[in-house]
Design a protein around this motif. Structure first.
Motif, mmCIF file in Angstrom:
data_model
loop_
_atom_site.group_PDB
_atom_site.id
_atom_site.type_symbol
_atom_site.label_atom_id
_atom_site.label_comp_id
_atom_site.label_asym_id
_atom_site.label_seq_id
_atom_site.Cartn_x
_atom_site.Cartn_y
_atom_site.Cartn_z
ATOM 1 N N LEU A 26 0.845 -1.202 0.000
ATOM 2 C CA LEU A 26 0.000 0.000 0.000
ATOM 3 C C LEU A 26 0.875 1.245 0.000
ATOM 4 O O LEU A 26 1.818 1.347 0.787
ATOM 5 C CB LEU A 26 -0.868 -0.037 1.275
ATOM 6 C CG LEU A 26 -1.589 1.225 1.724
ATOM 7 C CD1 LEU A 26 -2.711 1.588 0.749
ATOM 8 C CD2 LEU A 26 -2.196 1.013 3.132
ATOM 9 N N TYR A 27 0.550 2.191 -0.893
ATOM 10 C CA TYR A 27 1.275 3.470 -0.950
ATOM 11 C C TYR A 27 0.274 4.606 -0.795
ATOM 12 O O TYR A 27 -0.781 4.617 -1.436
ATOM 13 C CB TYR A 27 1.986 3.617 -2.300
ATOM 14 C CG TYR A 27 2.887 4.839 -2.381
ATOM 15 C CD1 TYR A 27 4.240 4.749 -2.055
ATOM 16 C CD2 TYR A 27 2.390 6.090 -2.774
ATOM 17 C CE1 TYR A 27 5.072 5.865 -2.115
ATOM 18 C CE2 TYR A 27 3.221 7.202 -2.842
ATOM 19 C CZ TYR A 27 4.558 7.080 -2.518
ATOM 20 O OH TYR A 27 5.381 8.188 -2.573
ATOM 21 N N VAL A 28 0.608 5.568 0.075
ATOM 22 C CA VAL A 28 -0.239 6.747 0.251
ATOM 23 C C VAL A 28 0.646 7.989 0.180
ATOM 24 O O VAL A 28 1.719 8.024 0.788
ATOM 25 C CB VAL A 28 -0.990 6.693 1.605
ATOM 26 C CG1 VAL A 28 -1.769 7.987 1.846
ATOM 27 C CG2 VAL A 28 -1.944 5.500 1.656
ATOM 28 N N CYS A 29 0.198 8.989 -0.588
ATOM 29 C CA CYS A 29 0.978 10.227 -0.700
ATOM 30 C C CYS A 29 0.985 10.948 0.648
ATOM 31 O O CYS A 29 -0.066 11.187 1.239
ATOM 32 C CB CYS A 29 0.383 11.143 -1.766
ATOM 33 S SG CYS A 29 0.453 10.402 -3.402
ATOM 34 N N GLY A 30 2.178 11.275 1.107
ATOM 35 C CA GLY A 30 2.327 11.915 2.413
ATOM 36 C C GLY A 30 2.437 13.426 2.307
ATOM 37 O O GLY A 30 2.171 14.004 1.260
ATOM 38 N N GLU A 210 8.721 12.025 -7.571
ATOM 39 C CA GLU A 210 9.091 11.522 -6.242
ATOM 40 C C GLU A 210 8.325 10.241 -5.910
ATOM 41 O O GLU A 210 8.895 9.260 -5.452
ATOM 42 C CB GLU A 210 8.703 12.536 -5.161
ATOM 43 C CG GLU A 210 9.474 13.812 -5.215
ATOM 44 C CD GLU A 210 8.971 14.777 -4.170
ATOM 45 O OE1 GLU A 210 8.251 14.341 -3.246
ATOM 46 O OE2 GLU A 210 9.316 15.963 -4.266
ATOM 47 N N CYS A 211 7.005 10.303 -6.123
ATOM 48 C CA CYS A 211 6.178 9.173 -5.698
ATOM 49 C C CYS A 211 6.442 7.951 -6.583
ATOM 50 O O CYS A 211 6.414 6.822 -6.104
ATOM 51 C CB CYS A 211 4.706 9.549 -5.703
ATOM 52 S SG CYS A 211 4.307 10.662 -4.338
ATOM 53 N N SER A 212 6.713 8.190 -7.883
ATOM 54 C CA SER A 212 7.045 7.052 -8.746
ATOM 55 C C SER A 212 8.339 6.393 -8.278
ATOM 56 O O SER A 212 8.448 5.166 -8.253
ATOM 57 C CB SER A 212 7.198 7.515 -10.202
ATOM 58 O OG SER A 212 5.931 7.745 -10.778
ATOM 59 N N PRO A 235 -3.522 16.649 -11.241
ATOM 60 C CA PRO A 235 -2.677 15.862 -12.133
ATOM 61 C C PRO A 235 -1.763 14.843 -11.426
ATOM 62 O O PRO A 235 -1.174 14.008 -12.102
ATOM 63 C CB PRO A 235 -1.799 16.941 -12.780
ATOM 64 C CG PRO A 235 -1.649 17.983 -11.720
ATOM 65 C CD PRO A 235 -2.946 17.968 -10.940
ATOM 66 N N HIS A 236 -1.668 14.908 -10.078
ATOM 67 C CA HIS A 236 -0.587 14.154 -9.421
ATOM 68 C C HIS A 236 -0.630 12.650 -9.701
ATOM 69 O O HIS A 236 0.346 12.073 -10.165
ATOM 70 C CB HIS A 236 -0.598 14.434 -7.921
ATOM 71 C CG HIS A 236 0.532 13.786 -7.177
ATOM 72 N ND1 HIS A 236 1.842 13.984 -7.525
ATOM 73 C CD2 HIS A 236 0.548 12.925 -6.133
ATOM 74 C CE1 HIS A 236 2.619 13.284 -6.718
ATOM 75 N NE2 HIS A 236 1.859 12.619 -5.859
ATOM 76 N N HIS A 237 -1.756 12.014 -9.438
ATOM 77 C CA HIS A 237 -1.797 10.553 -9.616
ATOM 78 C C HIS A 237 -1.766 10.162 -11.099
ATOM 79 O O HIS A 237 -1.168 9.148 -11.470
ATOM 80 C CB HIS A 237 -3.021 9.973 -8.914
ATOM 81 C CG HIS A 237 -2.865 9.988 -7.419
ATOM 82 N ND1 HIS A 237 -3.898 9.753 -6.554
ATOM 83 C CD2 HIS A 237 -1.769 10.232 -6.647
ATOM 84 C CE1 HIS A 237 -3.454 9.835 -5.302
ATOM 85 N NE2 HIS A 237 -2.172 10.128 -5.340
ATOM 86 N N ASN A 239 -0.125 11.629 -13.325
ATOM 87 C CA ASN A 239 1.265 11.735 -13.763
ATOM 88 C C ASN A 239 2.147 10.651 -13.142
ATOM 89 O O ASN A 239 3.078 10.159 -13.787
ATOM 90 C CB ASN A 239 1.805 13.135 -13.450
ATOM 91 C CG ASN A 239 1.121 14.191 -14.316
ATOM 92 O OD1 ASN A 239 0.385 13.855 -15.240
ATOM 93 N ND2 ASN A 239 1.357 15.451 -14.005
ATOM 94 N N GLU A 240 1.843 10.266 -11.905
ATOM 95 C CA GLU A 240 2.571 9.130 -11.315
ATOM 96 C C GLU A 240 2.382 7.890 -12.186
ATOM 97 O O GLU A 240 3.327 7.162 -12.488
ATOM 98 C CB GLU A 240 2.013 8.806 -9.917
ATOM 99 C CG GLU A 240 2.541 9.656 -8.793
ATOM 100 C CD GLU A 240 2.056 9.122 -7.453
ATOM 101 O OE1 GLU A 240 1.946 7.891 -7.290
ATOM 102 O OE2 GLU A 240 1.778 9.940 -6.566
ATOM 103 N N ILE A 241 1.128 7.656 -12.582
ATOM 104 C CA ILE A 241 0.813 6.479 -13.416
ATOM 105 C C ILE A 241 1.588 6.547 -14.726
ATOM 106 O O ILE A 241 2.200 5.561 -15.152
ATOM 107 C CB ILE A 241 -0.709 6.411 -13.696
ATOM 108 C CG1 ILE A 241 -1.466 6.050 -12.412
ATOM 109 C CG2 ILE A 241 -1.018 5.403 -14.810
ATOM 110 C CD1 ILE A 241 -2.986 6.078 -12.558
HETATM 111 ZN ZN LIG Z 1 2.180 11.038 -4.584
#
Ligand SMILES: [Zn+2]
Length: 476
Positions: A26-30, A210-212, A235-237, A239-241
Motif C-alpha cells: 500500500l502506498y499513500v501520498c504523504g 518523487e512518488c514514482s 494531475p498528481h496521480h 502523472n505518477e501512473i
Molecule cells: Zn504522490
C-alpha cells in the motif's frame, strides 16, 4: 470474507485480491513538510490507517507493507524557509517533527516505511533516464519533461475531457515544452535553491516523480493499492501512473486506486482567507476551535463518522458528540476492568467485519459498535455477558484505532493541555535566537504558537550584557 474496495481506476467496487498475499503493498501520498498539517490532511492519514489495520487483520501484521512518503523538496518549502529566515533543513525537520506528533496523537500506526524525497534523488534520476531512453521524456533547456502524447491512454484515471486537462496542466507556457500537457520531471536550480547534479545539470525533481521513485523502490514496479485525497487524482496521480507505467512497461502501476472525499469546515470550504483554516496541532493544543483543546482520539472518531468517499463537514458539534461517545465507551470499559490489551483475544463480530470489508463502510461498522456498547452497559444481573460484550467492543474498536487508550484517563471530563517542557524550552530558545537576529516575523510566529500551547512569555534584557532574554510560564 472478501474485501471489496472501490477502484477509482475502473469506477467499480471490486473484490480485492493482492498480487502477493505474503506482502500486501500500500502506498499513500504523504505531506509536503512546509507548514503544519491541516485537518483536511488528517483525513487520508486516518482513512488509510484504518485500511492498513484491516489489511493487517486479514493478511497478518507482518504481511502488509505500508509506504507513506515525506516530500521535503518543494518550491513551497524554499519560499517558506526564505520567508522565515531559516534553513530548508530547519524548516523540514521542525515541520516533520510536529507532523509525526500529530499523526501519533490521531492514533495512526507508523507506516512500514516513510521515505524522504531528498534521500531518493538517485532513484528519481534513474527513472527519468529510463523514460528518456524509452522515448517518453525529453531534455530541453536544463529541464526534463514527460512527453504526454507518447502515452496514448494518458488520463485514464481522471477521465477528464482533454480541454480540462490542458487547462489544468497549463501552469506556465514555456518555450521548452513540446506539448501543452507535458509536465516537469526535472528542473534547473538557481544558486541558493536546493539542487543535485544530474545528467541535465544542477537541478531538482518535479513533485510527481518523487512518488514514482519511492513507490518503485519500496513496493516494486506494480503494487496493490495507491491512496490519497480526491484532489490528487489530477494531475498528481495521473502523472505518477504515466511515469511508472512508461518507465517499466506495465499496463498498471497499482491495481486499486482509492481516494477519500473533500473536507469542509462548518459548511464552508477551508481557506486561510476565510479564517477557518485549522491545523491538527491547533485542534490538539489550542482552544481555537470550539473553545478547548481536543484529544486526538476525538478528532479520529469525528473524522470516521462519514463514509470515506463522501465529503465531510468538520464541525464543533461533531467533536462534542465524538467526545461524549468515547467518554461513554471508556466508562463501560472502566466499569468492567477491560482494556484494549485485555480484549485482544475477544472475537470480532461478523457484522462489524462485514461492514469494513464493504469498501470500508465505517459508518455501518460504527452503528455496530453502538449496538455492542448497548449490550455492554454494566448491570447487576448477567454481568459476565456484559463484560464479554465490552471486550468485543474494545476488540472491534481497535480495528478502527479507537479505545486503545487508558480507560482511567477518561475518568476526567476534559483533557489537560499536554505540552512537554522540553518542547517549550526548544521553541522559546528558537524564538530568542530569532529576536537576536531581528527576525521579528519568526519571533511573533513562535510567540503565537507558544500562546496556543498555553505558554506565557516574559521578554526582558540581560542587565549586564543588554542581550534579550525570555522567561516563560504556563498560562492560567
Ligand atoms: Zn504522490
Amino acid at each position: 470474507m472478501p474485501l471489496k474496495l472501490y477502484n477509482t481506476l475502473t469506477r467499480e467496487r471490486e473484490v480485492f485480491a493482492p498480487l502477493d498475499e505474503r506482502n500486501v503493498r500500500l502506498y499513500v501520498c504523504g505531506p509536503t513538510v512546509y507548514d503544519f498539517a491541516h485537518i483536511g490532511n488528517a483525513r487520508p492519514l486516518i482513512v488509510f490507517d484504518v485500511l492498513y489495520r484491516l489489511l493487517r487483520e486479514k493478511y497478518g501484521a507482518d504481511h502488509v507493507t505500508y509506504v507513506r512518503n515525506i516530500t521535503d523538496v518543494d518550491d513551497k518549502i524554499n519560499a517558506r524557509a526564505a520567508e522565515r529566515g531559516i534553513t530548508i533543513r530547519q524548516l523540514t525537520e521542525e515541520t516533520n517533527r510536529v507532523f509525526q506528533q500529530d499523526v501519533a496523537a490521531l492514533g495512526c500506526l507508523p507506516p512500514s516505511v516513510q521515505p524522504r524525497a531528498t534521500e531518493h534523488i538517485a532513484e528519481m534520476i534513474a527513472i527519468i533516464e529510463r523514460l528518456i531512453a524509452r522515448g517518453h521524456a525529453y531534455a530541453a533547456d536544463g529541464h526534463v519533461l514527460f512527453d504526454v502524447p507518447s502515452m496514448p491512454d494518458y488520463g485514464a484515471l481522471s477521465r477528464r475531457p482533454l480541454d480540462d486537462m490542458i487547462a489544468g496542466a497549463r501552469v506556465e507556457v514555456a518555450p521548452y515544452k513540446k506539448g501543452e500537457m507535458d509536465f516537469v520531471l526535472w528542473k534547473p536550480s538557481k544558486e541558493g535553491e536546493p539542487g543535485w547534479d544530474s545528467p541535465w545539470g544542477f537541478g531538482r525533481p518535479g513533485w510527481h516523480i518523487e512518488c514514482s521513485a519511492m513507490s518503485h523502490k519500496h513496493l516494486g514496479e506494480v503494487f496493490d493499492i495507491h491512496g490519497g485525497g480526491i484532489d490528487l487524482v489530477f494531475p498528481h496521480h495521473e502523472n505518477e501512473i504515466a511515469q511508472t507505467r512508461c518507465a517499466f512497461g506495465h499496463n498498471i502501476m497499482a491495481k486499486v486506486w482509492m481516494h477519500n472525499g473533500f473536507l469542509q469546515v462548518e459548511g464552508e470550504k477551508m481557506s486561510k482567507s476565510l479564517g477557518n483554516f485549522i491545523t491538527i496541532h491547533d485542534l490538539l493544543h489550542s482552544d481555537k476551535f470550539g473553545g478547548k483543546a481536543w484529544r486526538g482520539e476525538v478528532l479520529r472518531l469525528a473524522m470516521l463518522r462519514a463514509h470515506y468517499r463522501q465529503p465531510i463537514d468538520w464541525t464543533v458539534k461533531a467533536l462534542d458528540e465524538a467526545e461524549k461517545t468515547l467518554s461513554r465507551w471508556y466508562g463501560i470499559l472502566r466499569a468492567h476492568g477491560v482494556t484494549a490489551d485485555s480484549a485482544r483475544e475477544a472475537p470480532l463480530r461478523a457484522a462489524f467485519v462485514e461492514a469494513l470489508c464493504d469498501d470500508l463502510n465505517i459508518p455501518r461498522a460504527m452503528a455496530d459498535l453502538h449496538a455492542m456498547a448497548g449490550k455492554a452497559e454494566p448491570r447487576e444481573e448477567d454481568s459476565q455477558t456484559a463484560k464479554a460484550e465490552a471486550e468485543k467492543l474494545a476488540r472491534a474498536a481497535g480495528l478502527l484505532g479507537l479505545l486503545e487508550g487508558d480507560p482511567a484517563a477518561w475518568a476526567h471530563k476534559s483533557p489537560e493541555l499536554k505540552v512537554e517542557a522540553a518542547e517549550v524550552e526548544k521553541l522559546v530558545a528558537e524564538r530568542l535566537a530569532a529576536r537576536k537576529a531581528k527576525n521579528f516575523a519568526e519571533s511573533d510566529r513562535l510567540r503565537d504558537l507558544l500562546a496556543g500551547m498555553g505558554v506565557k512569555l516574559k521578554d526582558g534584557k540581560d542587565k549586564a550584557t543588554g542581550e534579550p532574554t525570555t522567561e516563560w510560564e504556563a498560562a492560567g
